[in-house]
Design a protein around this motif. Structure first.
Motif, short mmCIF file in Angstrom:
data_model
loop_
_atom_site.label_atom_id
_atom_site.label_comp_id
_atom_site.label_asym_id
_atom_site.label_seq_id
_atom_site.Cartn_x
_atom_site.Cartn_y
_atom_site.Cartn_z
N GLY A 85 0.80 -1.22 0.00
CA GLY A 85 0.00 0.00 0.00
C GLY A 85 0.83 1.27 0.00
O GLY A 85 0.34 2.35 -0.36
N VAL A 86 2.09 1.14 0.42
CA VAL A 86 2.98 2.31 0.39
C VAL A 86 3.12 2.84 -1.03
O VAL A 86 3.26 4.06 -1.25
N LEU A 87 3.05 1.96 -2.01
CA LEU A 87 3.16 2.38 -3.40
C LEU A 87 1.96 3.23 -3.82
O LEU A 87 2.09 4.15 -4.64
N VAL A 88 0.79 2.92 -3.27
CA VAL A 88 -0.39 3.73 -3.55
C VAL A 88 -0.22 5.12 -2.93
O VAL A 88 -0.57 6.14 -3.54
N VAL A 89 0.34 5.14 -1.72
CA VAL A 89 0.62 6.43 -1.06
C VAL A 89 1.62 7.22 -1.89
O VAL A 89 1.51 8.45 -2.03
N LEU A 90 2.60 6.53 -2.46
CA LEU A 90 3.59 7.19 -3.32
C LEU A 90 2.91 7.81 -4.54
O LEU A 90 3.22 8.95 -4.92
N ALA A 91 1.98 7.06 -5.15
CA ALA A 91 1.26 7.58 -6.31
C ALA A 91 0.45 8.82 -5.93
O ALA A 91 0.40 9.80 -6.68
N ALA A 92 -0.17 8.79 -4.75
CA ALA A 92 -0.93 9.95 -4.28
C ALA A 92 0.00 11.13 -4.03
O ALA A 92 -0.35 12.29 -4.31
N GLY A 93 1.19 10.86 -3.51
CA GLY A 93 2.16 11.92 -3.28
C GLY A 93 2.62 12.56 -4.57
O GLY A 93 2.79 13.79 -4.65
N ILE A 94 2.81 11.76 -5.61
CA ILE A 94 3.19 12.30 -6.92
C ILE A 94 2.09 13.20 -7.45
O ILE A 94 2.35 14.29 -7.98
N SER A 95 0.84 12.74 -7.30
CA SER A 95 -0.28 13.56 -7.76
C SER A 95 -0.34 14.89 -7.01
O SER A 95 -0.59 15.94 -7.60
N LEU A 96 -0.09 14.83 -5.70
CA LEU A 96 -0.13 16.06 -4.90
C LEU A 96 1.00 17.00 -5.28
O LEU A 96 0.81 18.22 -5.41
N TYR A 97 2.19 16.44 -5.50
CA TYR A 97 3.35 17.27 -5.82
C TYR A 97 3.19 17.94 -7.19
O TYR A 97 3.53 19.10 -7.38
N LEU A 98 2.64 17.18 -8.15
CA LEU A 98 2.47 17.71 -9.50
C LEU A 98 1.14 18.42 -9.70
O LEU A 98 0.83 18.86 -10.81
N GLN A 99 0.35 18.51 -8.62
CA GLN A 99 -0.94 19.20 -8.64
C GLN A 99 -1.87 18.62 -9.71
O GLN A 99 -2.54 19.34 -10.45
N LEU A 100 -1.92 17.28 -9.74
CA LEU A 100 -2.80 16.61 -10.69
C LEU A 100 -4.25 16.56 -10.21
O LEU A 100 -5.17 16.34 -10.99
N GLY A 101 -4.44 16.71 -8.92
CA GLY A 101 -5.79 16.68 -8.36
C GLY A 101 -6.40 15.29 -8.29
O GLY A 101 -7.63 15.16 -8.20
N LEU A 102 -5.56 14.26 -8.33
CA LEU A 102 -6.07 12.89 -8.33
C LEU A 102 -5.90 12.18 -7.00
O LEU A 102 -6.35 11.04 -6.85
N GLU A 103 -5.27 12.83 -6.03
CA GLU A 103 -4.97 12.13 -4.79
C GLU A 103 -6.22 11.69 -4.03
O GLU A 103 -6.28 10.59 -3.46
N LYS A 104 -7.25 12.54 -4.03
CA LYS A 104 -8.50 12.17 -3.33
C LYS A 104 -9.18 11.00 -4.02
O LYS A 104 -9.61 10.03 -3.36
N ARG A 105 -9.27 11.05 -5.34
CA ARG A 105 -9.88 9.96 -6.09
C ARG A 105 -9.09 8.68 -5.94
O ARG A 105 -9.66 7.58 -5.85
N LEU A 106 -7.76 8.79 -5.91
CA LEU A 106 -6.91 7.63 -5.74
C LEU A 106 -7.12 6.99 -4.37
O LEU A 106 -7.19 5.76 -4.24
N ALA A 107 -7.23 7.83 -3.34
CA ALA A 107 -7.45 7.32 -1.98
C ALA A 107 -8.81 6.62 -1.88
O ALA A 107 -8.92 5.54 -1.29
N ILE A 108 -9.83 7.24 -2.45
CA ILE A 108 -11.16 6.62 -2.42
C ILE A 108 -11.16 5.31 -3.17
O ILE A 108 -11.74 4.30 -2.71
N ALA A 109 -10.52 5.29 -4.33
CA ALA A 109 -10.46 4.06 -5.12
C ALA A 109 -9.73 2.96 -4.37
O ALA A 109 -10.14 1.79 -4.41
N ALA A 110 -8.64 3.31 -3.68
CA ALA A 110 -7.88 2.31 -2.93
C ALA A 110 -8.70 1.74 -1.78
O ALA A 110 -8.71 0.52 -1.54
N VAL A 111 -9.42 2.62 -1.07
CA VAL A 111 -10.26 2.15 0.05
C VAL A 111 -11.38 1.26 -0.48
O VAL A 111 -11.67 0.19 0.09
N ARG A 112 -12.01 1.68 -1.57
CA ARG A 112 -13.07 0.85 -2.17
C ARG A 112 -12.53 -0.51 -2.60
O ARG A 112 -13.18 -1.54 -2.40
N MET A 113 -11.35 -0.52 -3.19
CA MET A 113 -10.75 -1.77 -3.63
C MET A 113 -10.57 -2.73 -2.46
O MET A 113 -10.96 -3.91 -2.52
N VAL A 114 -10.01 -2.23 -1.37
CA VAL A 114 -9.74 -3.09 -0.21
C VAL A 114 -11.04 -3.61 0.38
O VAL A 114 -11.19 -4.81 0.65
#
Length: 267
Positions: free
Chosen positions: A15-44
């Motif tokens: 799951g650390v890799l998912v957090v890394l992907a969210a961090g990349i989105s936050l750093y690059l201001q992609l605006g996907l970190e919230k959707r990524l977090a929700i998708a990860a929680v839904r997946m689990v």
């Protein structure tokens, strides 16, 4: 078969890799970190629930519970088809066409595999039926959603040409033929690309899972070939059924184009 058992700490480390992907989105201001977090929680949550349900079904081996689970899977897949449609198509229309097309196509190819190739005892054994249905259904869902969207978009963009052919005496299917062909090409392209790249570019999930679980690679390949063949056939049947059904919906018996039926009022 010997397999490596994963601990919950192994999953946390992954799951650390998912957090890394969210961090990349936050750093690059992609605006996907919230959707990524929700998708990860839904997946689990969804996978844990599915695991518990499948464990219960495998222990009971009930045809009625297996059928009910299969219908629920098709119902959720129909909802996904509905959610992927743009352009104002009525929700009930897209849900109905998508669900019926998937019920027929995925059901036919799954029954074919269970009774002709795998032949488990009993034939409705959920350990075989439900995973097989899930793999076929997921790809049918994508193909049907793409085909319906391509048809509505193509019919709208080529409205004048379609109506000109109708005015010259063509029947509705002949007038829509170029759009129908393009819609079916769009629907089938993902599975064609998957079949072309499989093995050389990617190892599919089912085959990889079997190998990691200790299965003979050649046997895993056999299963994967069967599954890909079922997916291709199911996707083709479902896409053709859905696209043709929608083609009849956007025309009438007098061979007129009725795109007004795609409005929420026209349903």
């Amino acid at each position: 078969m010997n397999y490596i058992e994963l601990s919950y700490w192994d999953l946390v480390a992954g799951g650390v890799l998912v957090v890394l992907a969210a961090g990349i989105s936050l750093y690059l201001q992609l605006g996907l970190e919230k959707r990524l977090a929700i998708a990860a929680v839904r997946m689990v949550v969804q996978l844990l629930l599915v695991g518990l349900v499948l464990k219960l079904l495998f222990s009971l081996v009930s045809p009625f519970l297996s059928l009910l689970t299969a219908l629920c899977m098709i119902g959720f897949a129909g909802r996904e088809v509905m959610a992927r449609q743009d352009g104002g198509m009525p929700r009930l229309l897209s849900y109905g066409i998508g669900s019926v097309a998937m019920l027929m196509s995925a059901g036919i190819v799954t029954m074919f595999a269970l009774t002709a190739q795998l032949q488990p005892d009993p034939w409705y054994n959920p350990r075989y039926a439900l995973p097989l249905l899930g793999m076929v259904l997921g790809n049918c869902m994508t193909g049907i959603a793409l085909g319906l969207q391509a048809l509505t978009t193509g019919a709208s963009q080529n409205r004048l040409g379609i109506e000109a052919r109708l005015a010259l005496g063509a029947d509705r299917m002949s007038a829509l033929k170029p759009v129908l062909r393009q819609s079916l090409r769009t629907a089938l392209m993902p599975i064609i690309n998957s079949m072309s790249a499989i093995g050389l570019v990617s190892l599919p999930g089912m085959m990889t899972g079997q190998i990691l679980a200790g299965a003979d690679p050649v046997e895993a390949v056999k299963y994967q070939i069967l599954v890909m063949s079922l997916i291709a056939g199911g996707t083709a049947l479902g896409a053709v059924g859905a696209v043709v059904a929608l083609a009849y919906r956007i025309t009438d018996n007098r061979h007129r184009l009725r795109l007004d039926r795609l409005s929420r009022e026209g349903i």
